[in-house]
Enzyme design. Structure first.
Site, PDB file in Angstrom:
ATOM      1  N   ARG A 107       1.125  -1.254   0.053  1.00 54.16           N
ATOM      2  CA  ARG A 107       0.008  -0.036  -0.018  1.00 54.16           C
ATOM      3  C   ARG A 107       0.993   1.391  -0.054  1.00 54.16           C
ATOM      4  O   ARG A 107       1.547   1.612   0.954  1.00 54.16           O
ATOM      5  CB  ARG A 107      -1.082   0.088   1.175  1.00 54.16           C
ATOM      6  CG  ARG A 107      -1.695   1.319   1.550  1.00 54.16           C
ATOM      7  CD  ARG A 107      -2.983   1.169   2.289  1.00 54.16           C
ATOM      8  NE  ARG A 107      -3.821   0.535   1.720  1.00 54.16           N
ATOM      9  CZ  ARG A 107      -5.139   0.671   2.168  1.00 54.16           C
ATOM     10  NH1 ARG A 107      -5.394   1.069   3.301  1.00 54.16           N
ATOM     11  NH2 ARG A 107      -5.947  -0.372   1.520  1.00 54.16           N
ATOM     12  N   HIS A 134      -6.962   1.266  -6.797  1.00 53.20           N
ATOM     13  CA  HIS A 134      -7.281   0.223  -5.853  1.00 53.20           C
ATOM     14  C   HIS A 134      -7.785  -1.113  -6.598  1.00 53.20           C
ATOM     15  O   HIS A 134      -8.826  -1.499  -6.173  1.00 53.20           O
ATOM     16  CB  HIS A 134      -8.039   0.644  -4.804  1.00 53.20           C
ATOM     17  CG  HIS A 134      -8.225   0.092  -3.432  1.00 53.20           C
ATOM     18  ND1 HIS A 134      -7.335  -1.072  -3.198  1.00 53.20           N
ATOM     19  CD2 HIS A 134      -8.942   0.261  -2.293  1.00 53.20           C
ATOM     20  CE1 HIS A 134      -7.737  -1.375  -1.936  1.00 53.20           C
ATOM     21  NE2 HIS A 134      -8.533  -0.596  -1.397  1.00 53.20           N
ATOM     22  N   GLN A 137      -9.726  -3.918  -4.299  1.00 53.76           N
ATOM     23  CA  GLN A 137     -11.020  -3.645  -3.868  1.00 53.76           C
ATOM     24  C   GLN A 137     -12.101  -3.987  -4.910  1.00 53.76           C
ATOM     25  O   GLN A 137     -13.219  -4.523  -4.457  1.00 53.76           O
ATOM     26  CB  GLN A 137     -10.844  -2.074  -3.522  1.00 53.76           C
ATOM     27  CG  GLN A 137     -12.277  -1.660  -3.150  1.00 53.76           C
ATOM     28  CD  GLN A 137     -12.588  -2.118  -1.810  1.00 53.76           C
ATOM     29  OE1 GLN A 137     -11.919  -2.036  -0.747  1.00 53.76           O
ATOM     30  NE2 GLN A 137     -14.005  -2.764  -1.693  1.00 53.76           N
ATOM     31  N   ASP A 225     -17.337   6.764  -2.143  1.00 53.37           N
ATOM     32  CA  ASP A 225     -16.075   6.587  -1.417  1.00 53.37           C
ATOM     33  C   ASP A 225     -16.067   7.761  -0.589  1.00 53.37           C
ATOM     34  O   ASP A 225     -16.487   8.958  -1.015  1.00 53.37           O
ATOM     35  CB  ASP A 225     -14.817   6.352  -2.119  1.00 53.37           C
ATOM     36  CG  ASP A 225     -13.507   5.879  -1.752  1.00 53.37           C
ATOM     37  OD1 ASP A 225     -13.895   5.621  -0.314  1.00 53.37           O
ATOM     38  OD2 ASP A 225     -12.659   5.824  -2.112  1.00 53.37           O
ATOM     39  N   CYS A 264     -16.306   1.221  -0.445  1.00 49.84           N
ATOM     40  CA  CYS A 264     -15.327   0.380   0.023  1.00 49.84           C
ATOM     41  C   CYS A 264     -14.843   0.305   1.508  1.00 49.84           C
ATOM     42  O   CYS A 264     -14.131  -0.487   2.015  1.00 49.84           O
ATOM     43  CB  CYS A 264     -13.996   0.769  -0.807  1.00 49.84           C
ATOM     44  SG  CYS A 264     -13.334   2.340  -0.478  1.00 49.84           S
ATOM     45  N   ARG A 292     -13.569  -9.104   0.507  1.00 50.25           N
ATOM     46  CA  ARG A 292     -12.094  -8.683   0.154  1.00 50.25           C
ATOM     47  C   ARG A 292     -11.252  -9.812   0.462  1.00 50.25           C
ATOM     48  O   ARG A 292     -10.362 -10.301  -0.193  1.00 50.25           O
ATOM     49  CB  ARG A 292     -11.634  -7.652   1.212  1.00 50.25           C
ATOM     50  CG  ARG A 292     -12.221  -6.263   1.092  1.00 50.25           C
ATOM     51  CD  ARG A 292     -11.866  -5.565  -0.388  1.00 50.25           C
ATOM     52  NE  ARG A 292     -10.573  -5.525  -0.490  1.00 50.25           N
ATOM     53  CZ  ARG A 292      -9.708  -4.507  -0.276  1.00 50.25           C
ATOM     54  NH1 ARG A 292     -10.077  -3.636   0.614  1.00 50.25           N
ATOM     55  NH2 ARG A 292      -8.331  -4.619  -0.438  1.00 50.25           N
TER      56      ARG A 292
HETATM   57  N1   CP Z   1     -11.367  -0.624   1.783  1.00 45.69           N
HETATM   58  C1   CP Z   1      -9.872  -0.649   2.038  1.00 45.69           C
HETATM   59  O1   CP Z   1      -8.984  -0.866   1.196  1.00 45.69           O
HETATM   60  O2   CP Z   1      -9.893  -0.623   3.327  1.00 45.69           O
HETATM   61  P1   CP Z   1      -8.695  -0.302   4.345  1.00 45.69           P
HETATM   62  O3   CP Z   1      -8.301   0.868   4.272  1.00 45.69           O
HETATM   63  O4   CP Z   1      -9.420  -0.632   5.552  1.00 45.69           O
HETATM   64  O5   CP Z   1      -7.583  -1.510   3.921  1.00 45.69           O
HETATM   65  N1  NVA Z   2     -10.180   6.345  -1.519  1.00 46.57           N
HETATM   66  C1  NVA Z   2      -9.945   6.197  -0.379  1.00 46.57           C
HETATM   67  C2  NVA Z   2      -9.809   4.463  -0.373  1.00 46.57           C
HETATM   68  C3  NVA Z   2      -9.621   3.793   1.308  1.00 46.57           C
HETATM   69  C4  NVA Z   2      -9.758   2.548   1.338  1.00 46.57           C
HETATM   70  C5  NVA Z   2      -8.318   6.510   0.222  1.00 46.57           C
HETATM   71  O1  NVA Z   2      -7.563   6.260  -0.790  1.00 46.57           O
HETATM   72  O2  NVA Z   2      -8.034   6.878   1.207  1.00 46.57           O
END
Ligand code: CP
Ligand code: NVA
Length: 306
Positions: A107, A134, A137, A225, A264, A292
């Site tokens: 990440r 992502h 997701q 989101d 998400c 997930r």
């Molecule tokens: N939706 C998602 O990726 O959640 P997290 O940020 O908790 O991993």
């Molecule tokens: N768009 C959000 C998604 C979190 C899972 C972010 O990047 O923070």
């Protein structure tokens, strides 16, 4: 065989992606006891390294549990604990980690970190979210859609809100899975130029409008989101621009009868979505979160050669 990186849905052929979603459905049916046919070869000894430059609940725990249920193990690596935090290059980190572990999930703050890691790693690299996309997701989201609404090809999904990283992966999915995607977002927070370019190049069935009602009209699913993604610093501006795009019951009523709502998570009730919609009968958000886990198993199985 070339290394099976899972970097973006745009980079993987449609047939493979369809097979990954089908495996995810099968993984869910299989539960905690994964049939040998769905297990990656050699998974009993496989180790997944998980690097986090940003917080995570779902991605972290679902990958960890997925690996364990497949018979493998994980190592959680906070980037500040690695020499990366003291200036060791991504390239050297990729080469070293590849000598120890069987796959890397990251990440990353910047998408460039992900691509650089993949360029130098000799094991599969998985995108666990970047500022640009992502994809893991959206594999879970496609699965969730199909559980409730049937095969997604030919159906209509509406994305309402920020044209962000998750929206970009939905765009890629629309092109690869053959469904209609309508994006309702303020012009100032539209999709990134390269995503708009991809829509044209791939002739994906994606329409962009600044009218949230037009976006959701007759849609089989409404997705939103957070208005402020991790790492973004202009929260007041975003909240002001995105106010008219909040998903409430009135907006949901413009979608098709039987439409579902997805997010998400984490969700900010009273901002991008009302409590009533998030907790209401159309909401699929907790199935989506569960999925997930099943989706990660399917992604891992593909990356590791099942
Ligand atoms: N939706 C998602 O990726 O959640 P997290 O940020 O908790 O991993
Ligand atoms: N768009 C959000 C998604 C979190 C899972 C972010 O990047 O923070």
């Amino acid at each position: 065989m070339s290394i099976r990186h899972f970097l973006d849905l745009s980079l993987i052929d449609a047939r493979t992606l369809r097979a990954i979603v089908d495996t995810a459905h099968r993984m869910k049916r299989a539960g905690k006891i994964v049939p040998a046919a769905l297990k990656p070869k050699g998974i009993e000894t496989a180790v997944l390294g998980m690097i986090f430059e940003k917080p995570s609940t779902r991605t972290r725990v679902s990958f960890d549990v997925a690996m364990r249920q497949l018979g493998g193990q994980t190592i959680g690596l906070n980037h500040t604990d690695l020499q990366l935090g003291r200036g060791e290059t991504i390239a050297d980190t990729a080469r070293v980690l590849s000598r120890y572990i069987d796959a890397i999930m990251i990440r990353a703050n910047s998408h460039k970190t992900l691509t650089e890691l993949a360029e130098h790693a000799t094991v599969p690299v998985i995108n666990g979210l970047t500022d640009k996309s992502h994809p893991c997701q959206v594999i879970a989201d496609l699965m969730t859609f199909e559980e409730r609404q049937g095969a997604i090809a030919g159906q209509t999904v509406a994305w309402v809100g920020d044209g962000n990283n998750v929206a970009a992966s939905w765009v890629h999915a629309a092109g690869k899975f053959g469904f209609k995607l309508r994006i309702g977002c303020p012009p100032q927070l539209n999709l990134e130029p390269e995503v708009l370019e991809w829509i044209k190049l791939e002739k994906a069935d994606v329409e962009v409008t600044d009218d949230p009602v037009e976006a959701v009209r007759g849609a089989d699913c409404v997705v939103t989101d957070t208005w402020v993604s991790m790492g973004q610093t202009d929260a007041p501006r975003r909240k002001q621009l995105l106010g008219p795009y909040a998903v409430d019951q009135a907006l949901m009523s413009k979608a098709a009868k039987g439409a579902i709502f997805m997010h998400c998570l984490p969700a900010y009730r009273g901002h991008e979505v009302t409590e009533e919609v998030l907790e209401g009968p159309q909401s699929a958000v907790f199935d989506e979160a569960e999925n997930r886990l099943h989706a990660q198993k399917a992604i891992l199985a593909w990356c590791l050669g099942a």
